[in-house]
Design an enzyme around this catalytic site. Structure first.
Site, mmCIF file in Angstrom:
data_model
loop_
_atom_site.group_PDB
_atom_site.id
_atom_site.type_symbol
_atom_site.label_atom_id
_atom_site.label_comp_id
_atom_site.label_asym_id
_atom_site.label_seq_id
_atom_site.Cartn_x
_atom_site.Cartn_y
_atom_site.Cartn_z
ATOM 1 N N GLY A 111 8.594 4.404 76.085
ATOM 2 C CA GLY A 111 9.068 3.360 76.992
ATOM 3 C C GLY A 111 8.066 2.225 77.112
ATOM 4 O O GLY A 111 7.074 2.169 76.357
ATOM 5 N N ASP A 159 17.245 5.325 79.810
ATOM 6 C CA ASP A 159 17.739 4.365 80.822
ATOM 7 C C ASP A 159 18.278 3.062 80.234
ATOM 8 O O ASP A 159 18.927 2.295 80.928
ATOM 9 C CB ASP A 159 16.610 3.983 81.789
ATOM 10 C CG ASP A 159 16.136 5.156 82.617
ATOM 11 O OD1 ASP A 159 16.814 6.190 82.590
ATOM 12 O OD2 ASP A 159 15.089 5.024 83.277
ATOM 13 N N GLN A 293 20.863 14.785 81.745
ATOM 14 C CA GLN A 293 21.089 13.538 81.002
ATOM 15 C C GLN A 293 20.163 13.391 79.797
ATOM 16 O O GLN A 293 20.466 12.674 78.857
ATOM 17 C CB GLN A 293 20.903 12.339 81.939
ATOM 18 C CG GLN A 293 21.921 12.315 83.043
ATOM 19 C CD GLN A 293 21.508 11.430 84.201
ATOM 20 O OE1 GLN A 293 21.755 10.240 84.194
ATOM 21 N NE2 GLN A 293 20.866 12.000 85.208
ATOM 22 N N MET A 567 37.964 11.246 56.520
ATOM 23 C CA MET A 567 39.060 10.284 56.373
ATOM 24 C C MET A 567 38.462 8.888 56.164
ATOM 25 O O MET A 567 37.270 8.739 56.005
ATOM 26 C CB MET A 567 39.939 10.309 57.628
ATOM 27 C CG MET A 567 40.791 11.551 57.731
ATOM 28 S SD MET A 567 41.705 11.592 59.274
ATOM 29 C CE MET A 567 43.298 11.049 58.725
ATOM 30 N N ARG A 649 31.149 25.001 48.838
ATOM 31 C CA ARG A 649 32.315 25.073 49.718
ATOM 32 C C ARG A 649 32.779 23.666 50.090
ATOM 33 O O ARG A 649 31.968 22.772 50.307
ATOM 34 C CB ARG A 649 31.963 25.786 51.027
ATOM 35 C CG ARG A 649 31.678 27.257 50.877
ATOM 36 C CD ARG A 649 32.959 28.071 50.740
ATOM 37 N NE ARG A 649 32.693 29.483 50.740
ATOM 38 C CZ ARG A 649 32.265 30.192 49.694
ATOM 39 N NH1 ARG A 649 32.060 29.592 48.522
ATOM 40 N NH2 ARG A 649 32.042 31.485 49.780
HETATM 41 P P1 ATP Z 1 9.481 6.213 80.464
HETATM 42 O O1 ATP Z 1 10.351 5.001 80.329
HETATM 43 O O2 ATP Z 1 10.152 7.468 80.067
HETATM 44 O O3 ATP Z 1 8.775 6.310 81.777
HETATM 45 P P2 ATP Z 1 7.037 5.191 79.420
HETATM 46 O O4 ATP Z 1 6.478 5.077 78.053
HETATM 47 O O5 ATP Z 1 7.256 3.913 80.162
HETATM 48 O O6 ATP Z 1 8.352 6.048 79.324
HETATM 49 P P3 ATP Z 1 4.805 5.904 81.071
HETATM 50 O O7 ATP Z 1 4.535 7.122 81.882
HETATM 51 O O8 ATP Z 1 4.806 4.590 81.746
HETATM 52 O O9 ATP Z 1 6.143 6.182 80.278
HETATM 53 O O10 ATP Z 1 3.732 5.827 79.898
HETATM 54 C C1 ATP Z 1 3.455 6.945 79.061
HETATM 55 C C2 ATP Z 1 1.970 6.997 78.757
HETATM 56 O O11 ATP Z 1 1.575 5.784 78.132
HETATM 57 C C3 ATP Z 1 1.100 7.095 79.999
HETATM 58 O O12 ATP Z 1 0.941 8.412 80.470
HETATM 59 C C4 ATP Z 1 -0.211 6.523 79.518
HETATM 60 O O13 ATP Z 1 -0.950 7.477 78.805
HETATM 61 C C5 ATP Z 1 0.236 5.436 78.566
HETATM 62 N N1 ATP Z 1 0.274 4.153 79.279
HETATM 63 C C6 ATP Z 1 1.261 3.658 80.036
HETATM 64 N N2 ATP Z 1 0.936 2.440 80.530
HETATM 65 C C7 ATP Z 1 -0.307 2.188 80.093
HETATM 66 C C8 ATP Z 1 -1.230 1.113 80.263
HETATM 67 N N3 ATP Z 1 -0.904 0.036 80.988
HETATM 68 N N4 ATP Z 1 -2.423 1.198 79.673
HETATM 69 C C9 ATP Z 1 -2.758 2.268 78.930
HETATM 70 N N5 ATP Z 1 -1.939 3.297 78.744
HETATM 71 C C10 ATP Z 1 -0.743 3.280 79.306
#
Ligand code: ATP
Length: 746
Positions: A111, A159, A293, A567, A649
């Site tokens: 994400g 999401d 989900q 198809m 098959r």
């Molecule tokens: P989701 O949308 O499922 O929450 P995401 O990638 O946004 O996914 P986060 O928990 O925000 O999930 O980020 C995952 C990991 O990425 C964090 O645990 C951290 O290790 C790293 N990370 C996130 N933001 C930063 C940042 N600003 N600087 C450095 N590392 C980050």
């Protein structure tokens, strides 16, 4: 660890943040594409935590390591949230581990947080490298070999909350889970005359809530980008009362977890339940869907699109230099497209700020045109209740299905009928296509007649493949006149298009044909020249892919080659996309035909692969791939040439592909096109015009075009479009399915 030769590039792939279905197909595609380009590929296990731990958490990935993961939910290489990576000291360890293994290119699937983290690592790379040299952790030569980190992002998030891509990896599968749940809830709710509140994920993004409300035929939705004003309780209760007064036995309210009113008061599922119980005396239950989900197998879309994205991400990261602005690889208008990574992250954060600043209009705009459009469409449908009519001039509009069955036809008919009634028209349902019209099998439709149609497969109005001949036209004209029909909505595939085209050409001879007519594309074959996607194709694809999964499972015990026949007529869309989503090694398409030389190469490959220990060889063939080398023939040939290493098959899925519950996408597409078609036909009638048109999606947007324009786009002989956009995906399947560079195997 020996460093790679200068020409040999070394990259790694990781998944991070929350898991999402579709991450595995992306990882598979990244690994296999990298191998195809002769690069070294590593997998990092457990996200940034694994990157910091290093050692065995970062290991080379082989072609076979990613076998059998295409249909698995979650992520087989693991994901985690790492606090340590947020600290410079953590990132220093990460860089050390990467350079030790000679890796300086990274594909990160996660994400906005994970992608921001990757970009931070990229920006700090040279200073972290310097620190490693200064502290004696690495030598200058190693540092010189890795002057920069090149990154590319793939957005994995159920999401669908990232700006810069129309769809995030996992969102379509999550929508499948939600709509399955709403379908189940609807049947029990209707039995007891209950109201149900269904809470779905989405803190800042209402995508899952809005789309599931449309696909599930819900009555009310709460999304963060379009919050109701305080006092919304009165409007909600009036709406639910109206729905009940119309004769509906249940009501469904969908709430995004981040829902709030325009003053930022959270809208909680339990509070909504209380409101409905206290004010309306409704028996109301709450279902919070939670982690369901994220679960289950990825949908066909999540498999094929993630595969395409993984392929593109490797091409991007391998061609990147230290100066390249990092990108995310996402989807725009149904095609893989790239967008600047940090700009996308910034816009995603900006959207949250806009909501915080109560600037909802801009927030909605930032989500994109189709999101805004579908939010309006939902509003129109949910308010299209009996007794509320928009105009007094009553025109008579008939709705009919023509051609083969396509899941989602009923959803389209339901919306056309309800919106038509809402506009003040009399809506006639024609049973059994044009023959029904000629024979007078026509019935005036009421609001309640289409209850529950959105989730139903089949064709409630009946259907026939018969294309009217010149001799039938007189009877059809008389049918139109007898019922005083002022406009025609035709839902169907090529037969529908051809019928409408014939009527358009004969309009000077039949006065009754001089009324507005519009064709909605509904065909599992996806072969209509005026729409990139037709209603039903996604459902069929999901069914085929599910069948391939089952066949795979059943066949895993023996050494077996399968020929799965799909198809599609002369159009290979289903075969190619099913091959891509189902992990086929080979697809046969009518567009390419099959030659004896192809077969000899394929048999050799098949034998080699079983000799090397493979237990399964999956082939997908379009039903018309070759008039001579039929699926039956292919099977016998493979078995004959198997050298007793395997048996073969044939699996002919046949008519099952046209049946079953429509997928969320097909219901949404049907809804969207029907809403536009009803707008168009009402306008034509208001302006006393009588055009013949077709409607579809081109580049992701709804487009109405004249019959004359559509006629020129058609390959009439082969009953398919002259240009088939999806043929561009053909080489990707070869790369993902083959161990050797494509040119060596074909
Ligand atoms: P989701 O949308 O499922 O929450 P995401 O990638 O946004 O996914 P986060 O928990 O925000 O999930 O980020 C995952 C990991 O990425 C964090 O645990 C951290 O290790 C790293 N990370 C996130 N933001 C930063 C940042 N600003 N600087 C450095 N590392 C980050």
């Amino acid at each position: 660890m020996t460093p790679p030769s200068p020409a040999k590039r070394r990259l790694a792939v990781m998944t991070s943040g929350g898991d999402a279905q579709g991450m595995n197909p992306a990882v598979r595609a990244v690994v296999r594409t990298a191998l195809h380009y002769n690069a070294d590929i590593y997998a990092i296990y457990e996200g940034y935590r694994g990157l910091i731990e290093g050692g065995d958490r970062i290991r080379p990935a082989t072609f076979d390591d990613v076998s059998g993961i295409l249909n698995r939910g979650g992520t087989v290489i693991g994901t985690a949230r790492s606090l340590e990576f947020r600290e410079r000291s953590g990132r220093l360890k990460a860089v050390h581990n990467l350079v030790e293994k000679g890796i300086d290119r990274l594909v990160v699937i996660g994400g906005d947080g994970s992608l921001s983290g990757a970009d931070l690592l990229r920006r700090e790379w040279s200073s972290l490298i310097n620190e490693l040299v200064e502290t004696g952790k690495i030598d200058q030569e190693t540092a010189d070999r890795h002057p920069a980190l090149m990154i590319t992002g793939l957005v994995g998030s159920i999401d669908n909350d990232m700006i810069g891509t129309d769809m995030t990896i996992g969102a379509d599968s999550a929508l499948h889970r939600i709509v399955e749940a709403i379908d189940s809830i609807s049947s029990t709710a209707a039995s007891h005359q209950r109201s149900f509140i269904v809470e779905v994920m989405g803190r800042h993004c209402g995508y899952l809530a809005l789309m599931s409300a449309i696909a599930g035929g819900a009555d009310y939705v709460f999304i963060p980008e379009n919050p109701p004003a305080p006092g919304w309780e009165t409007h909600l209760c009036a709406q639910i009362s109206n729905v009940r007064a119309s004769g509906r036995r249940n009501s469904i309210v969908v709430v995004a977890e981040g829902a709030q009113d325009s003053d930022h008061n959270p809208i909680d599922s339990d509070y909504i339940r209380q409101v409905l119980e206290d004010r309306l005396g409704e028996d109301t239950r709450v279902t919070i869907l939670g982690h369901v989900q994220r679960g289950g197998a990825p949908s066909a879309f999540d498999r094929s699109m993630s595969s395409q994205q993984g392929f593109a991400a490797v091409e991007e990261v391998l061609s990147a230099t230290a100066d390249t602005v990092p990108s995310i690889i996402g989807v725009q208008h149904n095609r893989v497209a790239k967008a600047p990574l940090m700009e996308s992250v910034a816009k995603t954060h900006e959207l949250a700020s806009l909501i915080a600043a109560k600037d909802y209009d801009t927030a909605l705009t930032l989500r994109g045109d189709s999101y805004t459009e579908l939010s309006h469409v939902f509003h129109s449908i949910s308010h299209a209740l009996p007794g509320v009519r928009q105009k007094t001039k009553s025109s008579r509009i008939a709705v009919l299905n023509v051609g083969g069955l396509a899941p989602g036809m009923n959803a389209a008919a339901r919306v056309a009928i309800r919106l038509g009634l809402h506009r003040g028209h009399t809506i006639l349902g024609v049973k059994g296509s044009f023959a029904g019209l000629a024979e007078g099998d026509v019935q005036e439709m009421q609001w309640g007649d289409v209850e529950g149609w959105s989730s139903r497969g089949g064709a409630e109005l009946g259907i026939s493949r018969k294309v009217p001949t010149v001799r039938d036209l007189y009877a059809i004209g008389r049918g139109l006149e007898t019922h005083g029909i002022d406009g025609l909505v035709i839902i169907g595939g090529w037969d529908a298009f051809e019928s409408a085209h014939t009527m358009w050409r004969e309009r000077d001879r039949y006065e009754a044909f001089k009324i507005p007519m519009i064709c909605l594309p509904a065909s599992i074959d996806n072969n209509l020249p005026y729409s990139e996607l037709s209603i039903g194709a996604d459902s069929a694809l999901n069914l085929i892919v599910d069948s391939i999964d089952r066949v795979r499972q059943a066949g895993a015990a023996q050494r077996r080659a399968f020929v799965v026949e799909t198809m599609g007529g002369n159009c290979g869309y289903l075969a190619l996309l099913a091959g891509l989503s189902g992990g086929a090694v080979r697809v046969y398409l009518h567009e390419e035909g099959i030659t004896l030389k192809d077969l000899s190469v394929d048999v050799e490959r098949m034998v080699d692969s079983f000799r090397a220990g493979q237990r399964l060889f999956m082939v997908v063939a379009n039903e018309k791939a070759s008039p001579m080398y039929t699926s039956d023939f292919l099977c016998r040939l493979f078995e004959q040439e198997s050298q007793d290493l395997f048996d073969a098959r044939k699996v002919v899925l046949g008519q099952t592909q046209q049946g079953g519950t429509p997928s969320p996408f097909d219901r949404i597409l049907g809804t969207r096109l029907a809403a536009h078609a009803m707008d168009w036909i009402s306008n034509e009638i208001d302006r006393s015009r009588a055009d013949n048109a077709v409607i579809g999606t081109i580049n992701g947007s709804v487009k109405v075009m004249s019959m004359r324009q559509a006629e020129d786009l058609a390959d009439w002989e082969n009953r398919r479009p002259l240009k088939q956009w999806w043929m561009d995906l053909r080489p990707i399947l070869d790369v993902l399915a083959q161990r050797l560079p494509v040119e060596q195997t074909r």
